[in-house]
Design a protein around this motif. Sequence first.
Motif, mmCIF file in Angstrom:
data_model
loop_
_atom_site.group_PDB
_atom_site.id
_atom_site.type_symbol
_atom_site.label_atom_id
_atom_site.label_comp_id
_atom_site.label_asym_id
_atom_site.label_seq_id
_atom_site.Cartn_x
_atom_site.Cartn_y
_atom_site.Cartn_z
ATOM 1 N N ALA A 170 -72.684 -17.584 61.568
ATOM 2 C CA ALA A 170 -73.874 -17.650 60.744
ATOM 3 C C ALA A 170 -73.571 -17.005 59.571
ATOM 4 C CB ALA A 170 -75.135 -16.949 61.280
ATOM 5 N N PHE A 171 -74.527 -17.245 58.254
ATOM 6 C CA PHE A 171 -74.050 -16.585 57.076
ATOM 7 C C PHE A 171 -75.517 -15.885 56.918
ATOM 8 C CE2 PHE A 171 -71.102 -20.204 57.135
ATOM 9 C CZ PHE A 171 -70.083 -19.566 56.602
ATOM 10 N N TYR A 172 -75.235 -14.605 56.365
ATOM 11 C CA TYR A 172 -76.215 -13.605 56.287
ATOM 12 C C TYR A 172 -76.142 -13.268 54.704
ATOM 13 C CZ TYR A 172 -75.596 -13.226 61.166
ATOM 14 O OH TYR A 172 -75.740 -13.314 62.505
ATOM 15 N N ALA A 173 -77.411 -12.725 54.409
ATOM 16 C CA ALA A 173 -77.743 -12.463 52.924
ATOM 17 C C ALA A 173 -78.987 -11.428 53.108
ATOM 18 C CB ALA A 173 -77.924 -13.694 51.906
ATOM 19 N N CYS A 174 -78.953 -10.213 52.218
ATOM 20 C CA CYS A 174 -80.127 -9.561 52.235
ATOM 21 C C CYS A 174 -80.587 -9.479 50.805
ATOM 22 C CB CYS A 174 -79.705 -7.990 52.559
ATOM 23 S SG CYS A 174 -79.626 -7.742 54.168
ATOM 24 N N ILE A 175 -81.979 -9.661 50.601
ATOM 25 C CA ILE A 175 -82.663 -9.682 49.290
ATOM 26 C C ILE A 175 -83.785 -8.684 49.225
ATOM 27 C CG2 ILE A 175 -83.962 -11.265 47.961
ATOM 28 C CD1 ILE A 175 -82.138 -12.638 50.763
ATOM 29 N N ASP A 176 -83.495 -7.933 48.274
ATOM 30 C CA ASP A 176 -84.625 -6.912 48.114
ATOM 31 C C ASP A 176 -85.824 -7.304 47.020
ATOM 32 O OD1 ASP A 176 -83.140 -4.139 49.211
ATOM 33 O OD2 ASP A 176 -81.602 -5.340 48.228
ATOM 34 N N VAL A 177 -86.912 -7.084 47.603
ATOM 35 C CA VAL A 177 -88.057 -7.816 46.824
ATOM 36 C C VAL A 177 -89.174 -6.755 47.082
ATOM 37 C CG1 VAL A 177 -87.639 -10.300 47.364
ATOM 38 C CG2 VAL A 177 -89.066 -8.919 49.156
ATOM 39 N N ASN A 178 -90.330 -6.880 46.001
ATOM 40 C CA ASN A 178 -91.484 -6.094 45.828
ATOM 41 C C ASN A 178 -92.455 -7.129 45.861
ATOM 42 O OD1 ASN A 178 -93.446 -4.144 45.442
ATOM 43 N ND2 ASN A 178 -92.820 -3.438 43.790
ATOM 44 N N VAL A 179 -93.007 -7.120 47.175
ATOM 45 C CA VAL A 179 -94.289 -8.142 47.429
ATOM 46 C C VAL A 179 -95.439 -7.628 47.190
ATOM 47 C CG1 VAL A 179 -95.409 -9.404 49.334
ATOM 48 C CG2 VAL A 179 -92.774 -8.627 49.836
ATOM 49 N N GLY A 180 -96.073 -8.616 46.140
ATOM 50 C CA GLY A 180 -97.245 -8.320 45.547
ATOM 51 C C GLY A 180 -97.056 -7.841 44.115
ATOM 52 N N ALA A 181 -95.913 -7.789 43.669
ATOM 53 C CA ALA A 181 -95.815 -7.141 42.299
ATOM 54 C C ALA A 181 -95.751 -8.198 41.336
ATOM 55 C CB ALA A 181 -94.455 -6.333 42.327
ATOM 56 N N ALA A 182 -95.660 -9.403 41.557
ATOM 57 C CA ALA A 182 -95.610 -10.526 40.608
ATOM 58 C C ALA A 182 -96.877 -11.455 40.858
ATOM 59 C CB ALA A 182 -94.383 -11.531 40.874
ATOM 60 N N GLN A 183 -97.503 -12.230 40.017
ATOM 61 C CA GLN A 183 -98.342 -13.075 40.175
ATOM 62 C C GLN A 183 -98.258 -14.520 39.935
ATOM 63 O OE1 GLN A 183 -100.794 -11.463 41.723
ATOM 64 N NE2 GLN A 183 -100.338 -9.405 41.116
ATOM 65 N N LYS A 238 -86.936 -5.342 52.465
ATOM 66 C CA LYS A 238 -85.319 -5.788 52.593
ATOM 67 C C LYS A 238 -85.497 -7.031 53.462
ATOM 68 C CE LYS A 238 -82.102 -3.536 54.649
ATOM 69 N NZ LYS A 238 -81.230 -2.598 55.171
ATOM 70 N N LEU A 239 -85.283 -8.136 52.824
ATOM 71 C CA LEU A 239 -85.403 -9.219 53.660
ATOM 72 C C LEU A 239 -83.857 -9.727 53.990
ATOM 73 C CD1 LEU A 239 -88.117 -11.206 51.645
ATOM 74 C CD2 LEU A 239 -88.518 -9.721 53.548
ATOM 75 N N LEU A 240 -84.019 -10.408 55.150
ATOM 76 C CA LEU A 240 -82.812 -10.782 55.780
ATOM 77 C C LEU A 240 -82.807 -12.517 55.711
ATOM 78 C CD1 LEU A 240 -79.698 -10.396 57.145
ATOM 79 C CD2 LEU A 240 -81.035 -10.310 59.278
ATOM 80 N N ALA A 241 -81.688 -13.284 55.294
ATOM 81 C CA ALA A 241 -81.904 -14.551 55.352
ATOM 82 C C ALA A 241 -80.539 -14.930 56.160
ATOM 83 C CB ALA A 241 -81.748 -15.246 53.991
ATOM 84 N N VAL A 242 -80.608 -16.028 56.786
ATOM 85 C CA VAL A 242 -79.710 -16.269 57.885
ATOM 86 C C VAL A 242 -79.532 -17.799 57.962
ATOM 87 C CG1 VAL A 242 -78.712 -16.139 60.306
ATOM 88 C CG2 VAL A 242 -80.288 -14.226 59.282
ATOM 89 N N TRP A 243 -78.221 -18.373 57.679
ATOM 90 C CA TRP A 243 -77.663 -19.690 57.799
ATOM 91 C C TRP A 243 -77.185 -19.793 59.068
ATOM 92 C CZ3 TRP A 243 -73.613 -22.164 54.413
ATOM 93 C CH2 TRP A 243 -73.541 -23.410 54.541
#
Length: 175
Positions: free
Chosen positions: A162-175, A149-154
């Motif tokens: 600030a503005f906040y957004a969480c992004i759920d990713v699976n690192v290494g699952a895409a090439q 779960k990544l947090l992006a902050v502006w």
Amino acid sequence: MDLKKKFLSAAAVAAVTPFVFAILPAGTANAHGYVSAPASRQAQCAAGTVSCGAIQWEPQSVEGPKGLTGCHGGNSQFAELNDDSKGWQVTPVGTSVDFTWTITARHSTSTWEYYANGQRLAVFNDNGAQPPASLTHNVDLSGLSGQQKLLAVWNVADTDNAFYACIDVNVGAAQ
């Protein structure tokens, strides 16, 4: 007697007016910005991917004081963004990812920051510049693997917010 009635009517209107405005529904915020790709939690709410409350109507409004670490930006109205059990869509990514912000009110910007597990992964300094309507940052995720779960902050330059957004990713699952 007629003058007294007019005075009492005017006084009654003056006394009630603040209460009327207090109970009226708030309009949509002037809008600001959120991560649209990969789809942040609020972008998923807006798209109907995940069932959400008020955030579905204003994904750009997750704003709070600088320095917070929650997905909801300290806004209790959007607390469901912190709920990891809601079935958020997880985006497969490689060891770097392009985060695209959709900006709906172009505030001057101090920095953009990206975090995972409380550790800052990247910072981009805009030195007070006004961003374009769409902005993309490439962030190196090579130190991470698996679901994150990544947090992006502006960080806005001319306010304490600030503005906040969480992004759920699976690192290494895409090439």
